[in-house]
Motif scaffolding. Structure first.
Motif, mmCIF file in Angstrom:
data_model
loop_
_atom_site.group_PDB
_atom_site.id
_atom_site.type_symbol
_atom_site.label_atom_id
_atom_site.label_comp_id
_atom_site.label_asym_id
_atom_site.label_seq_id
_atom_site.Cartn_x
_atom_site.Cartn_y
_atom_site.Cartn_z
ATOM 1 N N LEU A 1 47.515 9.905 19.232
ATOM 2 C CA LEU A 1 46.631 8.754 19.039
ATOM 3 C C LEU A 1 47.480 7.557 18.641
ATOM 4 C CD1 LEU A 1 43.793 7.468 18.670
ATOM 5 C CD2 LEU A 1 43.815 8.341 16.335
ATOM 6 N N TRP A 2 47.300 6.430 19.361
ATOM 7 C CA TRP A 2 47.992 5.174 19.067
ATOM 8 C C TRP A 2 46.950 4.128 18.705
ATOM 9 C CZ3 TRP A 2 49.800 8.700 22.414
ATOM 10 C CH2 TRP A 2 51.175 8.981 22.440
ATOM 11 N N LEU A 3 47.061 3.541 17.518
ATOM 12 C CA LEU A 3 46.124 2.513 17.055
ATOM 13 C C LEU A 3 46.878 1.208 16.835
ATOM 14 C CD1 LEU A 3 44.109 4.562 14.413
ATOM 15 C CD2 LEU A 3 43.285 3.829 16.634
ATOM 16 N N LEU A 4 46.346 0.119 17.399
ATOM 17 C CA LEU A 4 46.904 -1.205 17.136
ATOM 18 C C LEU A 4 46.486 -1.671 15.748
ATOM 19 C CD1 LEU A 4 46.443 -3.269 20.427
ATOM 20 C CD2 LEU A 4 48.583 -2.917 19.196
ATOM 21 N N PHE A 5 47.378 -2.382 15.061
ATOM 22 C CA PHE A 5 47.005 -2.874 13.740
ATOM 23 C C PHE A 5 47.695 -4.206 13.475
ATOM 24 C CE2 PHE A 5 50.846 -0.432 13.093
ATOM 25 C CZ PHE A 5 51.572 -1.155 12.156
ATOM 26 N N CYS B 1 58.249 -1.517 -0.392
ATOM 27 C CA CYS B 1 57.660 -0.414 -1.168
ATOM 28 C C CYS B 1 56.248 -0.075 -0.711
ATOM 29 C CB CYS B 1 57.668 -0.727 -2.669
ATOM 30 S SG CYS B 1 59.303 -1.113 -3.302
ATOM 31 N N ARG B 2 55.924 -0.362 0.550
ATOM 32 C CA ARG B 2 54.623 -0.012 1.097
ATOM 33 C C ARG B 2 54.827 0.687 2.435
ATOM 34 N NH1 ARG B 2 50.437 -2.260 -1.616
ATOM 35 N NH2 ARG B 2 49.005 -1.815 0.077
ATOM 36 N N GLU B 3 53.813 1.428 2.872
ATOM 37 C CA GLU B 3 53.874 2.142 4.132
ATOM 38 C C GLU B 3 52.529 2.057 4.831
ATOM 39 O OE1 GLU B 3 54.839 6.176 3.285
ATOM 40 O OE2 GLU B 3 53.243 6.440 1.809
ATOM 41 N N VAL B 4 52.566 2.215 6.148
ATOM 42 C CA VAL B 4 51.364 2.158 6.978
ATOM 43 C C VAL B 4 51.009 3.572 7.400
ATOM 44 C CG1 VAL B 4 50.388 1.303 9.133
ATOM 45 C CG2 VAL B 4 51.871 -0.174 7.766
ATOM 46 N N VAL B 5 49.747 3.954 7.220
ATOM 47 C CA VAL B 5 49.295 5.300 7.575
ATOM 48 C C VAL B 5 47.954 5.208 8.292
ATOM 49 C CG1 VAL B 5 50.505 6.452 5.684
ATOM 50 C CG2 VAL B 5 48.183 5.603 5.324
ATOM 51 N N VAL B 6 47.653 6.242 9.072
ATOM 52 C CA VAL B 6 46.339 6.395 9.694
ATOM 53 C C VAL B 6 45.504 7.288 8.785
ATOM 54 C CG1 VAL B 6 45.057 7.289 11.667
ATOM 55 C CG2 VAL B 6 47.226 6.092 12.023
ATOM 56 N N ARG B 7 44.325 6.828 8.412
ATOM 57 C CA ARG B 7 43.425 7.562 7.518
ATOM 58 C C ARG B 7 42.260 8.107 8.330
ATOM 59 N NH1 ARG B 7 42.938 4.718 1.982
ATOM 60 N NH2 ARG B 7 45.055 5.564 1.998
ATOM 61 N N SER C 1 41.744 11.741 4.339
ATOM 62 C CA SER C 1 43.140 12.097 4.151
ATOM 63 C C SER C 1 44.001 11.217 5.041
ATOM 64 C CB SER C 1 43.381 13.574 4.466
ATOM 65 O OG SER C 1 43.012 13.855 5.814
ATOM 66 N N ASP C 2 45.297 11.133 4.720
ATOM 67 C CA ASP C 2 46.245 10.320 5.482
ATOM 68 C C ASP C 2 47.100 11.218 6.362
ATOM 69 O OD1 ASP C 2 45.250 8.119 4.203
ATOM 70 O OD2 ASP C 2 46.850 8.019 2.704
ATOM 71 N N LEU C 3 47.235 10.823 7.631
ATOM 72 C CA LEU C 3 48.017 11.583 8.599
ATOM 73 C C LEU C 3 49.458 11.104 8.604
ATOM 74 C CD1 LEU C 3 45.467 11.501 11.563
ATOM 75 C CD2 LEU C 3 45.815 13.358 9.927
ATOM 76 N N GLU C 4 50.367 11.984 9.008
ATOM 77 C CA GLU C 4 51.752 11.580 9.195
ATOM 78 C C GLU C 4 51.809 10.554 10.320
ATOM 79 O OE1 GLU C 4 56.112 13.479 10.371
ATOM 80 O OE2 GLU C 4 54.404 14.783 9.957
ATOM 81 N N THR C 5 52.322 9.389 10.020
ATOM 82 C CA THR C 5 52.216 8.239 10.928
ATOM 83 C C THR C 5 53.603 7.694 11.242
ATOM 84 O OG1 THR C 5 50.097 7.679 9.896
ATOM 85 C CG2 THR C 5 51.130 5.990 11.265
ATOM 86 N N ARG D 1 51.185 5.547 15.359
ATOM 87 C CA ARG D 1 51.059 6.757 16.189
ATOM 88 C C ARG D 1 50.956 7.978 15.287
ATOM 89 N NH1 ARG D 1 54.933 10.275 17.633
ATOM 90 N NH2 ARG D 1 56.611 8.829 17.065
ATOM 91 N N CYS D 2 50.038 8.877 15.634
ATOM 92 C CA CYS D 2 49.873 10.102 14.862
ATOM 93 C C CYS D 2 49.369 11.201 15.789
ATOM 94 C CB CYS D 2 48.893 9.901 13.695
ATOM 95 S SG CYS D 2 47.245 9.400 14.223
ATOM 96 N N GLN D 3 49.397 12.423 15.317
ATOM 97 C CA GLN D 3 48.874 13.581 16.037
ATOM 98 C C GLN D 3 47.622 14.056 15.312
ATOM 99 O OE1 GLN D 3 51.309 12.987 18.735
ATOM 100 N NE2 GLN D 3 50.632 15.102 18.984
#
Length: 940
Positions: free
Chosen positions: A399-403, A411-417, A425-429, A442-444
């Motif tokens: 899955l690919w999501l535009l953001f 000190c921040r990170e982007v994740v798919v929730r 929960s947050d997926l490995e992104t 992108r995530c699985q």
């Protein structure tokens, strides 16, 4: 020159007729003069461009001798176009760039039409200075013989033609640096291609190539090579000799192996091997961070070395590109690659489903019930729903999501929730950058649900074994947690988040220049609540404080355990060990035993601010201050960390004051936004700065005789509802009306902004509300709105000379647009309206007529175009879908999303009416709604 002239004798009559027609047309005022600016001549957007150029040549305009850049349309009459091109070598002797593209016209379905260019005159080789030639979107089946004779050519663009091969003579271009021949029918490449020693970029994607010549390894200067979406089954070993190669794109082919030498290319920074048939990859490539291998059957059984005749070829994975009128698609066991109309991409690998499955999708506008955010999270995208919910796939789906890129990344990170088993929960992104400011998350995913992209503080986690371990913060190296041996009997998971505190926030809040605070530490654990042995927590001392000079009485270790809102000073309950830079203390549990929260200590929330749905973590905070009672101050400081400083604006369109733009802007973006808007809008100064939480609801109420003139999904009882998200556009454009008589005098009204949801009772107007302004007061700001006095017979919402007949587009079941909705769409298009018109199927001649009829009246042009089209579409099925598709194809997705929201409101009202008569069951609703909860078991 005489020889060339003699060769053109059969075309002389056509040239003279064209020149005469062009002269007559210009003299009669039937068309605008050619766009000749400096050394650039652009005729591709003008009808009869060849006539105009021939007219200039016949008049021997001296400025033509200076032209270096020429653009012509490939949709001209072929005979006339050939005659025009034949004159270029002596009429434009300094020509450096020739753009002769098709694609300006579209068919009934909106697809680009190819131009008529099938060949070029031989005299074109006389353009000695030509360095750039663009023949894209035409009908070339072979490369014209004059092209390889252009010795100075540096860039050659041949994409979207019908070429089946390239000539060997192409290798004679000594200066060529860029060659693009995408979307053709190329099956083979000439061996002479390897002679192009200066070539730096080669794009041959979307062709029918099944092999590459070994000579391709002679491209010594090649830096970028794109061979995606072909039929390549193997690669020559000579590719490993491209020592200048930086980018190699080979995705969507039939490759079973790749040369091991690719891993040793010294400058290679990206190798894209996705969606091939690779089963064995050299180890050097498997471990390389720049290699992409998704969609390959790695580790599968090796194919037979010699397949018998008649063995079927493995079919290529289907690719789907959904238009805006489709909200579902089918997936078979063969898998597929899908791009949704909203830009989301999905990759179903082979074998992801055992039987065909119909996938449905829907985009939801972000609102608190759909957006679970922690106290320091920021939303970066809309909400995507994929159905059927809960159905597990046999292989994970990509899955690919535009953001929207976050402003602060340190000190921040982007994740798919995602929502899974009634919890978020947050997926490995992984992040992929396609272009500047165009990022993909992108995530699985193992199953479908709701998905969104958020920015959060970096989260570090570890599994604590009985032997003990050390957990360090990746963003703040000074923050550590040490677990000694024997701290646990069974392995347990521990998670840490650290939030940086601004150096100016605390001194300003306390009024104490020396006050300072360490980073804010969040800790949580799974398993037993207590550790068997004390765990050591290390925090850096506040900035400007060292262990040698501090006064220990001013050091406070604060703790808060949600849901309590208070911060407890636990300095006396722990033994603080101080070094020069750090403070250490020991705990046996992360959640302290404190008094249960009273009713007054329940977390404070403004109306419209949602409670975070993510787990609340215990927090530690080290302060240095002379204040003694710091618990209440810490609560205020923690809230200040989460607040965003914004300004509210209300602007009216200069040509149509009934159109009002409302927007909530971060304080640092106000000036730049106003500079961009004030060419078309005018209005009062922005409001004073107000503070808002991420995800806080507010609404705008028009007062003193002004009301909203539309039935909108975001409008409740005449009030326009907002939800503030710091990285998204908090912008609405509405049409307003009044019941007062504007023929007598202007109407001086106002728009006021209030916190929270729209209450049952009308809020006090600004005069009384302004007296109650405070951190928790509902009123935030009031801005004036003025509807000018009408002159003569002019009516509200009507441009000069334009009468808008009442009409509805669409139907109640699928959703329809009213006249007010169409007016709102027209008001948002601006200078993009010609592109929308062409995508709607309006001929170019009609666009020219509208421009002429409504000269100096952009709003009149837009409204006439849209309403004349809508009147022709009245009663036709699919008209609304065609409008949404045209808006998206014109890169106006913002307007397309608003139209979809209006349609959804109409459909929802229609369904509610049917349900009241018991004619239809309820639909599946969003998470948290009763409909979704009742329908969820049926999904399983």
């Amino acid at each position: 020159m005489a020889a060339v002239a003699e060769g053109l004798e059969p075309e002389t009559a056509a040239v003279e007729d064209a020149a005469r027609d062009a002269t007559d047309a210009v003299d009669a005022g039937l068309g605008a003069p050619p766009l000749l600016v400096g050394n650039r001549l652009s005729l591709d957007l003008y009808p009869r461009g060849c006539h105009r150029l021939l007219h200039l040549c016949a008049q021997q305009v001296r400025q033509l001798l200076e032209v270096e850049f020429l653009r012509l349309s490939g949709h001209e009459d072929p005979q006339l176009l050939q005659a025009t091109l034949a004159r270029l070598s002596w009429s434009l002797p300094r020509l450096r760039s020739l753009v002769l593209k098709g694609g300006q016209h579209r068919d009934a379905l909106g697809a680009c039409l190819r131009g008529s260019v099938a060949t070029l005159p031989a005299s074109l080789s006389g353009l000695a200075h030509l360095a750039h030639l663009d023949l894209s979107f035409n009908s070339l089946e072979t490369l014209p013989a004059c092209v390889p004779q252009l010795c100075g050519l540096g860039a050659l663009l041949l994409s979207h033609n019908c070429l089946s091969e390239l000539p060997e003579a192409l290798g004679a271009l000594p200066a060529l640096t860029f060659l693009a021949a995408t979307h053709n029918r190329l099956q083979t490449l000439p061996t002479a291609l390897g002679s192009l020693s200066t070539l730096q970029r080669l794009d041959l994607s979307e062709n029918l190539l099944d092999a590459l010549p070994p000579e391709i390894g002679g491209l010594s200067s090649l830096a970028e090579l794109n061979l995606a979406s072909n039929r390549l089954q193997g690669l020559p070993a000579s590719l490993a000799g491209l020592r200048s190669l930086r980018l190699l794109v080979l995705h969507s082919n039939l490759l079973a192996s790749v040369p091991a030498g690719l891993a040793r290319l010294p400058l290679l920074t990206r190798l894209d091997l996705r969606d091939n048939q690779l089963q064995d990859v050299p180890p050097e490539l498997l471990d390389a961070p720049f290699v992409r291998l998704q969609g390959n059957p790695l580790g599968g059984p090796s194919p037979a070395p010699h397949s018998p005749p008649g063995t079927p070829v493995v079919p290529e994975m289907p690719r789907l590109l959904l238009t805006s009128d489709l909200d579902s698609f089918a997936v078979t066991p063969l898998g597929c690659s899908v791009t949704l109309a909203c830009g989301v991409r999905l990759q179903f690998p082979v074998g992801a489903t055992a039987t065909p499955v119909t996938i449905r999708y829907r985009l939801w506008l972000p609102e608190p019930r759909l957006v679970p955010l922690g106290p320091h999270d920021s939303l970066l995208s809309g909400v995507l729903e994929l159905q059927p919910h809960g159905v597990a796939f046999q292989k994970e789906v990509g899955l690919w999501l535009l953001f929207v890129p976050p402003r602060a990344r340190r000190c921040r990170e982007v994740v798919v929730r995602t929502l899974s088993d009634n919890s978020w929960s947050d997926l490995e992104t992984h992040l992929e950058e396609e272009a500047p400011k165009r990022l993909w998350a992108r995530c699985q995913v193992p199953h479908f649900s709701w998905f969104l992209v958020v920015s959060r503080p970096v989260s570090d986690a570890c599994l604590v074994p009985p032997e003990g371990t050390l957990l360090c913060s990746s963003g703040h190296p000074g923050v550590k947690v040490t677990f000694p041996p024997g701290a646990t009997e069974q392995p347990c998971h521990v998670r840490m988040q650290v939030v940086r505190v601004g150096s100016r926030e605390l001194p300003a809040l306390l009024g104490e220049p020396e006050a300072a605070a360490s980073p804010l530490l969040y800790l949580s654990q799974s398993g037993p609540p207590s550790f068997l042995r004390p765990v050591t927590v290390q925090l850096p001392l506040p900035p400007g404080v060292t262990g040698l000079s501090l006064d220990r009485s001013h050091l406070h270790l604060l703790y808060r355990a949600p849901p309590a809102a208070t911060w407890d000073d636990i300095t006396a309950q722990v033994a603080l060990e101080l070094t020069h830079l750090y403070a250490r203390f020991q705990v046996t549990r992360f959640s302290w035993s404190v008094a249960p929260p009273s009713a007054s200590s329940v977390p404070h929330a403004r109306p419209g601010v949602r409670t975070p749905l993510t787990p609340s973590l215990p927090r530690y905070w080290l302060w240095y201050t002379t204040k003694t009672c710091v618990g209440g101050l810490a609560r205020k400081a923690w809230e200040r960390l989460r607040l965003h400083r914004v300004n509210l604006i209300a602007l009216q369109r200069r040509r149509d004051p009934e159109q009002v733009l409302l927007q909530c802007l971060p304080r640092n973006k106000v000036d730049s936004t106003l500079r961009r808007l004030l060419e078309r809008y005018r209005g009062p100064e922005p409001s004073d700065t107000v503070e808002m939480f991420e995800g806080e609801k507010f609404f705008a109420a028009f007062e003193r005789g002004i009301d909203v003139d539309a039935d909108r999904p975001d409008c409740v009882e005449g009030r326009v509802c907002f939800v503030f998200y710091s990285h998204l556009k908090n912008l609405k454009e509405v049409y307003v009306t009044t019941t007062l008589d504007r023929r007598a005098q202007a109407v001086r009204g106002q728009v006021s902004f209030y916190r929270g949801e729209v209450p049952e009772e009308v809020p006090e107007e600004a005069g009384a509300a302004r007296q109650k302004r405070g951190a928790d007061a509902p009123w935030m700001a009031t801005l004036p709105i003025k509807l000018p006095r009408l002159r003569g017979s002019e009516g509200p919402g009507q441009g000069a000379g334009l009468s808008l007949a009442p009409l509805n587009l669409g139907d109640a079941e699928t959703g329809f647009l009213t006249q007010s909705n169409l007016l709102n769409v027209a008001g948002r298009l601006g200078p993009d309206w010609p592109a929308v018109a062409l995508h709607l199927g309006l001929p170019y001649r009609e666009l020219q007529r509208i421009r002429h009829e409504f000269r100096d009246d952009l709003d009149g042009q837009i409204r006439h175009m849209l309403f004349s089209w809508a009147e022709r579409q009245a009663g036709q099925p699919g008209a609304v879908g065609l409008l949404v598709q045209a808006l998206e194809q014109s890169d106006r997705r913002d307007v397309a999303e608003e139209v979809r929201a209006v349609l959804e409101l109409g459909r929802r009202k229609y369904q509610e009416g049917i349900q009241r008569t018991s004619l239809a069951p309820g639909d599946l609703g969003p998470p948290g709604s009763s409909a979704s909860q009742s329908a969820e078991p049926a999904q399983a």
